[in-house]
Motif scaffolding. Sequence first.
Motif, PDB file in Angstrom:
ATOM      1  N   HIS A 199       0.834  -1.196   0.000  1.00 21.66           N
ATOM      2  CA  HIS A 199       0.000   0.000   0.000  1.00 21.66           C
ATOM      3  C   HIS A 199       0.876   1.256   0.000  1.00 21.66           C
ATOM      4  N   LEU A 202       2.642   1.663  -3.516  1.00 22.64           N
ATOM      5  CA  LEU A 202       1.711   2.140  -4.534  1.00 22.64           C
ATOM      6  C   LEU A 202       1.293   3.588  -4.274  1.00 22.64           C
ATOM      7  N   THR A 203       1.120   3.925  -3.000  1.00 23.04           N
ATOM      8  CA  THR A 203       0.805   5.310  -2.639  1.00 23.04           C
ATOM      9  C   THR A 203       1.909   6.243  -3.114  1.00 23.04           C
ATOM     10  N   LEU A 205       4.074   5.672  -5.461  1.00 18.18           N
ATOM     11  CA  LEU A 205       4.101   5.694  -6.923  1.00 18.18           C
ATOM     12  C   LEU A 205       3.124   6.740  -7.455  1.00 18.18           C
ATOM     13  N   LEU A 296      -7.065   1.972  -9.190  1.00 17.73           N
ATOM     14  CA  LEU A 296      -6.243   0.764  -9.239  1.00 17.73           C
ATOM     15  C   LEU A 296      -6.780  -0.220  -8.215  1.00 17.73           C
ATOM     16  N   CYS A 298      -5.943  -4.287  -6.625  1.00 14.38           N
ATOM     17  CA  CYS A 298      -5.059  -5.446  -6.661  1.00 14.38           C
ATOM     18  C   CYS A 298      -5.397  -6.388  -5.511  1.00 14.38           C
TER      19      CYS A 298
END
Length: 363
Positions: A199, A202-203, A205, A296, A298
Amino acid sequence: MSRKKIRVAIIGVGNCASSLIQGLEYYKNAGASDYVPGLMHSDLGGYQIRDINIVCAIDIDSNKVGLDVAQAIFAKPNNTTVFCKKVPKTEVIVVRGMLHDGLGTELKKIITPAHGDAIDIEKHLRQTRVDVVINYLPVGSEEATKWYVEQALQAGCAFINCIPVFIAREPFWQKRFEEKNLPVLGDDIKSQVGATILHRVLTNLFLMRGMPITCTYQLNTGGNTDFLNMLERSRLKSKKISKTNAVVSQIENAGLKIDPENIHVGPSDHVAWQKDNKVCFLRIEGRHFGDVPMNLECRLSVEDSPNSAGIVIDAIRCAMLALDHGLSGAIDPSTYFFKSPHFQPTDEVARDKTEEFIKKYKR
């Protein structure tokens, strides 16, 4: 140089302790330059995996107290993967600890406390000459954790807090460890590749690519005693704070904010047949250029306890380096190994700080 052993005590002989002890046996012959999945280094600052010795194990479960710890790690209700089927007896017998609030309503349905009184924990830590104490108590064990911290302080041990009871991040406890000239690492272990680190990555990113996050959730299910214990929502307060802050801190580091109503991070449910497998469902919604919406989603599936065992092996060795050099209070490697450390840099910065720590204080 003669090898110096790290003498470790474990509080709570559950799935996480099982994976740790299995791992110590599984990788005991790893060479200094070998690649070991989940470790920063096979040889960390002059300490190898085989230098870690479990010399004390504490629990309250009648299924485990009185057993050799090599047997206790496979006793019910433990249900993690057995990846090392032959763990030799250690002659370390699991002793009866203090209960306090360590057993919630759900766990009382499957765990019967051992008869008799708790042993003198401070005395036992001294007698077994423990260097580092690891806290693996169930989530929500606020009073029990603080009581064990005091025992470790009085016995002169470093403390690694793997659960979301806030110790290492709190100024009061940092000062207590500084007064005793002892290091503390914590709080709430961050797994090798788990829901929280995924998490966070991805945050970051999204933020790195200039995409503000409007809302996000992380929902987790599992079938181990950790998830069963967390069905008792009153025990979840610190866990939700820890996991949420691990993500929110990254957004705030970028100078942005997210409304508390737009982020939900935490356990969802106990699914018995999953056993120690944890499944994470993660969604992030954001805005492209021109305020065009995107999202997004996942799904992550991991074996929960082995996912953290390598991190703990590195934390033990960093704690010992701190002891060797007389460091006290919360130390920098906490930022890389834990969800709620004393400050929250990005994971890249945290890793760099930990590598610098290892290089500076290596044997």
